[in-house]
Design a protein around this motif. Structure first.
Motif, PDB file in Angstrom:
ATOM      1  N   PHE A 133       0.815  -1.211   0.000  1.00  0.00           N
ATOM      2  CA  PHE A 133       0.000   0.000   0.000  1.00  0.00           C
ATOM      3  C   PHE A 133       0.852   1.266   0.000  1.00  0.00           C
ATOM      4  O   PHE A 133       0.467   2.278  -0.594  1.00  0.00           O
ATOM      5  CB  PHE A 133      -0.950  -0.010   1.199  1.00  0.00           C
ATOM      6  N   ALA A 134       2.001   1.237   0.663  1.00  0.00           N
ATOM      7  CA  ALA A 134       2.859   2.426   0.678  1.00  0.00           C
ATOM      8  C   ALA A 134       3.341   2.756  -0.730  1.00  0.00           C
ATOM      9  O   ALA A 134       3.335   3.925  -1.146  1.00  0.00           O
ATOM     10  CB  ALA A 134       4.044   2.214   1.614  1.00  0.00           C
ATOM     11  N   ARG A 174       4.052  -1.796   4.151  1.00  0.00           N
ATOM     12  CA  ARG A 174       3.229  -2.480   3.148  1.00  0.00           C
ATOM     13  C   ARG A 174       1.750  -2.407   3.511  1.00  0.00           C
ATOM     14  O   ARG A 174       0.891  -2.298   2.638  1.00  0.00           O
ATOM     15  CB  ARG A 174       3.670  -3.944   3.016  1.00  0.00           C
ATOM     16  N   VAL A 175       1.444  -2.491   4.815  1.00  0.00           N
ATOM     17  CA  VAL A 175       0.078  -2.314   5.303  1.00  0.00           C
ATOM     18  C   VAL A 175       0.116  -1.293   6.437  1.00  0.00           C
ATOM     19  O   VAL A 175       1.163  -1.020   7.007  1.00  0.00           O
ATOM     20  CB  VAL A 175      -0.533  -3.641   5.797  1.00  0.00           C
ATOM     21  N   HIS A 176      -1.044  -0.726   6.765  1.00  0.00           N
ATOM     22  CA  HIS A 176      -1.117   0.327   7.781  1.00  0.00           C
ATOM     23  C   HIS A 176      -0.016   1.364   7.539  1.00  0.00           C
ATOM     24  O   HIS A 176       0.682   1.799   8.450  1.00  0.00           O
ATOM     25  CB  HIS A 176      -1.009  -0.265   9.185  1.00  0.00           C
ATOM     26  N   GLU A 177       0.105   1.755   6.293  1.00  0.00           N
ATOM     27  CA  GLU A 177       1.170   2.657   5.858  1.00  0.00           C
ATOM     28  C   GLU A 177       0.987   4.055   6.455  1.00  0.00           C
ATOM     29  O   GLU A 177      -0.141   4.508   6.679  1.00  0.00           O
ATOM     30  CB  GLU A 177       1.204   2.729   4.331  1.00  0.00           C
ATOM     31  N   TYR A 183      -4.178  -8.400   6.055  1.00  0.00           N
ATOM     32  CA  TYR A 183      -3.003  -7.552   6.253  1.00  0.00           C
ATOM     33  C   TYR A 183      -1.856  -8.331   6.892  1.00  0.00           C
ATOM     34  O   TYR A 183      -0.688  -8.126   6.549  1.00  0.00           O
ATOM     35  CB  TYR A 183      -3.358  -6.352   7.129  1.00  0.00           C
ATOM     36  N   GLU A 184      -2.190  -9.211   7.823  1.00  0.00           N
ATOM     37  CA  GLU A 184      -1.146 -10.000   8.479  1.00  0.00           C
ATOM     38  C   GLU A 184      -0.460 -10.916   7.471  1.00  0.00           C
ATOM     39  O   GLU A 184       0.757 -11.132   7.538  1.00  0.00           O
ATOM     40  CB  GLU A 184      -1.752 -10.814   9.622  1.00  0.00           C
ATOM     41  N   GLY A 193       3.223  -9.707  11.307  1.00  0.00           N
ATOM     42  CA  GLY A 193       3.572  -8.917  12.475  1.00  0.00           C
ATOM     43  C   GLY A 193       3.032  -7.508  12.462  1.00  0.00           C
ATOM     44  O   GLY A 193       3.117  -6.799  13.467  1.00  0.00           O
ATOM     45  N   ARG A 194       2.447  -7.077  11.329  1.00  0.00           N
ATOM     46  CA  ARG A 194       1.955  -5.704  11.224  1.00  0.00           C
ATOM     47  C   ARG A 194       0.472  -5.632  10.855  1.00  0.00           C
ATOM     48  O   ARG A 194      -0.047  -4.571  10.538  1.00  0.00           O
ATOM     49  CB  ARG A 194       2.766  -4.927  10.183  1.00  0.00           C
TER      50      ARG A 194
END
Length: 332
Positions: free
Chosen positions: A191-192, A272-275, A310-311, A316-317
């Protein structure tokens, strides 16, 4: 955080459930020092343990309406100029430091100096682009909803997940020819990287990014240029907006869920996630604006699947612990 002051678990200013024990102190213009036992980790405001939230906001709001903010030494709260900037935006206002030491304090938070500043109504500023991440199947609905944003932006970039294609202009009511463009790039689970590509598509120096399940009301959008000007005046690169997560129409307890989506286009996202924006200097070069919010529409099924997805993308994120919080209705 689950710490609660004497009357509430949420900050009276930004509504974040992020109150924490504090030993921060402020020094007023007469050199008097005051230590506060409670701080909001999100916006930075300081309070007494038994401060009444409604009375505190009423008192602060009254002082924010004048041409100059002068602190009250007997108020049940305290704030430096960095937090004052956020507080002023809740009433659609900005600030200017009054003295060199005030500007120094604004640029290097959190200062020991009690806030003191000139206040003004937010009005004009540099143009802001709108960027939208989109799935191909959602494009028609996104284009149909764009007309309401034409009052505050003249540049819209839409990035679809798919085989790479350069931007092409599309016609949207309310926008000049060529103002709205659609490009494609494979998301590939990053996503970033997708947001960074969207940043590069902006024609202006600032861009607000939204997902297709997010929106803002036009009134919120109209103040974004003024917020960009306020940010530039304070050496800020990234501005966060509260996000209202509504799960099947019900406001979630994950509020205000601040999203740093109004950024200089030179800023790059990481994760990559929760950017999030990777801003040189960290949070000191960002601030939270409270003049409006991002509305985020979710279904229970999406919430339950999201963390697992997302995991898998970034072990881990994925924040699986956030699932239960998102499904809890909001409470003070």
């Amino acid at each position: 955080m689950t710490f609660e002051s004497g009357r509430t678990r949420r900050c009276f200013l930004c509504r974040a459930a992020m109150l924490a024990p504090s030993d921060r102190r402020l020094i007023d213009a007469q050199g008097r020092e005051r230590v506060f036992p409670v701080a909001c980790v999100s916006c930075g405001i300081l309070t007494e343990r038994d401060a009444d939230p409604a009375e505190s906001w009423q008192h602060l709001a009254q002082r924010l309406r004048g041409p100059t903010f002068v602190p009250d030494p007997d108020a049940p709260y305290g704030l430096d100029i960095y937090t004052l900037r956020t507080a002023a935006t809740r009433l659609g206002r900005g600030l200017r430091p009054l003295a060199p030491e005030d500007r120094t304090a604004l640029l290097a938070p959190h200062s020991l100096l009690t806030a003191h500043a000139a206040l003004y109504d937010l009005a004009d500023g540099p143009p802001v682009s709108l960027g939208l991440l989109c799935r191909p199947a959602e494009l028609d609905a996104v284009l149909a909803g764009l007309a309401s944003q034409a009052g505050w932006t003249d540049d819209v970039a839409i990035l679809l997940d798919g085989k790479a294609e350069p931007p092409r202009a599309v016609t949207v009511a309310g926008f000049a020819p060529g103002a709205v463009r659609v490009a494609r790039r494979p998301l590939a689970g990053d996503f970033a990287a997708q947001r960074n590509t969207l940043q590069e598509l902006a024609r202006h120096a600032w861009m607000l990014q939204l997902d297709t399940d997010e929106t803002i009301v036009p009134e919120t959008g109209r103040l974004l240029p003024a917020l960009a000007a306020l940010a530039e005046d304070g050496g800020v690169l990234s501005v966060g907006l509260p996000r209202c997560n509504r799960v099947d129409g019900v406001l979630s307890d994950v509020y205000p869920d601040v999203q740093y989506r109004l950024n200089r286009t030179s800023v790059r996202y990481a994760g990559r996630v929760h950017e999030r924006p990777a801003v040189d200097g960290g949070w000191r070069h960002s601030f939270i604006a409270l003049h409006g919010a991002i509305e985020h529409r979710l279904s229970r099924s999406h919430v339950r699947a999201r963390s697992r997805d997302y995991e898998a993308l970034d072990p881990g994120r994925g924040r699986p612990e956030e699932e239960d919080a998102l499904l809890r209705p909001y409470r003070d």
